[in-house]
Write a protein that holds these residues in place. Structure first.
Motif, PDB file in Angstrom:
ATOM      1  N   PRO A 237       0.833  -1.203   0.000  1.00 48.40           N
ATOM      2  CA  PRO A 237       0.000   0.000   0.000  1.00 48.40           C
ATOM      3  C   PRO A 237       0.868   1.254   0.000  1.00 48.40           C
ATOM      4  O   PRO A 237       1.947   1.257   0.597  1.00 48.40           O
ATOM      5  CB  PRO A 237      -0.803  -0.111   1.299  1.00 48.40           C
ATOM      6  N   SER A 276      -5.546   8.592  -6.960  1.00 44.60           N
ATOM      7  CA  SER A 276      -5.754   7.263  -6.389  1.00 44.60           C
ATOM      8  C   SER A 276      -5.144   6.193  -7.296  1.00 44.60           C
ATOM      9  O   SER A 276      -5.295   6.245  -8.517  1.00 44.60           O
ATOM     10  CB  SER A 276      -7.251   7.024  -6.214  1.00 44.60           C
ATOM     11  N   ASP A 284      -2.824   4.913  -2.256  1.00 43.95           N
ATOM     12  CA  ASP A 284      -3.970   4.175  -1.712  1.00 43.95           C
ATOM     13  C   ASP A 284      -4.579   4.976  -0.566  1.00 43.95           C
ATOM     14  O   ASP A 284      -5.787   5.026  -0.413  1.00 43.95           O
ATOM     15  CB  ASP A 284      -3.527   2.801  -1.206  1.00 43.95           C
TER      16      ASP A 284
END
Ligand code: GDP
Ligand code: CA
Length: 331
Positions: A237, A276, A284
């Motif tokens: 992430p 994003s 993220d």
């Protein structure tokens, strides 16, 4: 646990100190340090040749700060600095009179330049410089290519109405007050990530984007071909921390840079600018300050996991708490 941070100088240093501290709390090695491995991909866009030596200001800010030899009052350079050599250079007319090179700092630049002249790459030099102090993190210059940033400024006295200068001149001499039209990183199209950078991103469990200047710190790192691709590809992430609180840059002059790339000075606008990952962007997760909590719904709306926490890094504790919040957002 492998954590990789993308960082610039001042905001980057405070944040990385917080990451190191938070890692020591979460994953202690029993010896005051951490079992987690922290790599920092460092902006090289402010680097410059001056007075015959190579300066790497963001790298040195991180190096001095993590080593605890930085000047905490001034906010940059070495503690206990003197300026005898700078006074001599001024007499000789060498370098920039408005850009003081401290004596201790010059020692670093001379060592770096000596090693570069012997044929070492900037990242090999960076490795050697880190041997002196146990930093507890690995600093990796984003690229070994010289990508010094030039600023194109509007100048009605010029035939074409524009003039180009090194970023350091615009930033330090003119305090970012000349109207910038564009930032240009030299050689950027042919630049390559330095050895270890792509590996640090692909091999990470978490990637953190420090609250650093989105244009001339993070923007330059991302402009190195291959780094954005690695960030898109990593299974880790990617969580960013806003350098903007309540519509203001907390320290420094990043608000002089954002308009140049058409981005408003707000935590929401920078989050949208990074974008994003689910929609081809960088992030993220995106951490904003409590003052910017009203933007959370709209940020979630573009596919980000967003949260609001105190973003002011006042001391080691607040920096560590911020790093912890960023790690929490990553799970
Ligand atoms: P530079 O290379 O020295 O310009 O430093 P960076 O690019 O790493 O960071 C500069 C930016 O960090 C500033 O423009 C601020 O927006 C941000 N910053 C500095 N201190 C803080 C802080 O305490 N909290 C947050 N969220 N951002 C900060
Ligand atoms: Ca910088």
């Amino acid at each position: 646990m492998q954590i990789t941070v993308l960082a610039g100088g001042v905001g980057g240093s405070r944040f990385v100190r917080g990451v190191r501290e938070e890692c020591a709390r979460r994953w202690p090695d029993g010896d005051g340090g951490t079992e987690a491995s922290v790599s920092v991909v460092v902006n090289t866009g402010d680097d410059i040749w001056l007075a015959g030596v190579r300066l790497m200001p963001d790298f040195d800010s991180l190096l001095y700060s993590l080593a605890g030899v930085n000047d905490t009052e001034r906010g940059w350079g070495r503690a206990g600095e003197s300026e005898r050599v700078a006074a001599e250079l001024r007499e000789w007319g060498v370098g920039w009179p408005w850009f003081t090179l401290g004596d201790l700092d010059l020692g670093t630049h001379l060592a770096r330049t000596a090693w570069l002249r012997e044929g070492a790459t900037p990242s090999e030099v960076a490795h050697r410089l880190q041997q002196r102090w146990p930093l507890g993190v690995h600093l990796l210059p984003a690229t070994d290519t010289e990508v010094d940033t030039d600023v194109l400024v509007a100048d009605p006295d010029q035939l074409d109405g524009e003039r180009e200068m090194h970023f350091q001149e615009w930033w330090t001499r003119y305090r970012a007050t000349l109207p910038a039209v564009a930032f240009r990183q030299r050689n950027i199209a042919s630049a390559r990530p330095a050895p270890g950078v792509v590996e640090a991103i692909l091999g990470a469990d978490v990637v953190l984007i420090a609250p650093s200047n989105p244009v001339v710190s993070i923007g330059t790192i991302l402009a190195v071909p291959g780094i954005r691709e690695a960030l898109a590809e990593t299974s880790a992430p990617v969580v960013g921390v806003s350098p903007i609180i309540g519509g203001k840059v907390v320290r420094g002059m990043a608000d002089a840079c954002l308009p140049v790339i058409g981005v408003e000075t707000s935590a929401e606008a920078v989050g949208r600018h990074y974008g994003s990952r689910s929609a081809g962007g960088l992030l993220d997760g995106w951490l904003v300050d409590e003052a910017d909590a009203p933007a959370l719904a709209s940020l979630e709306g573009i596919g980000l996991t967003a949260a609001s926490v105190p973003l002011w890094m006042r001391d080691l504790d607040t920096s560590a708490d911020l790093a912890g919040a960023a790690l929490d957002l990553a799970v």
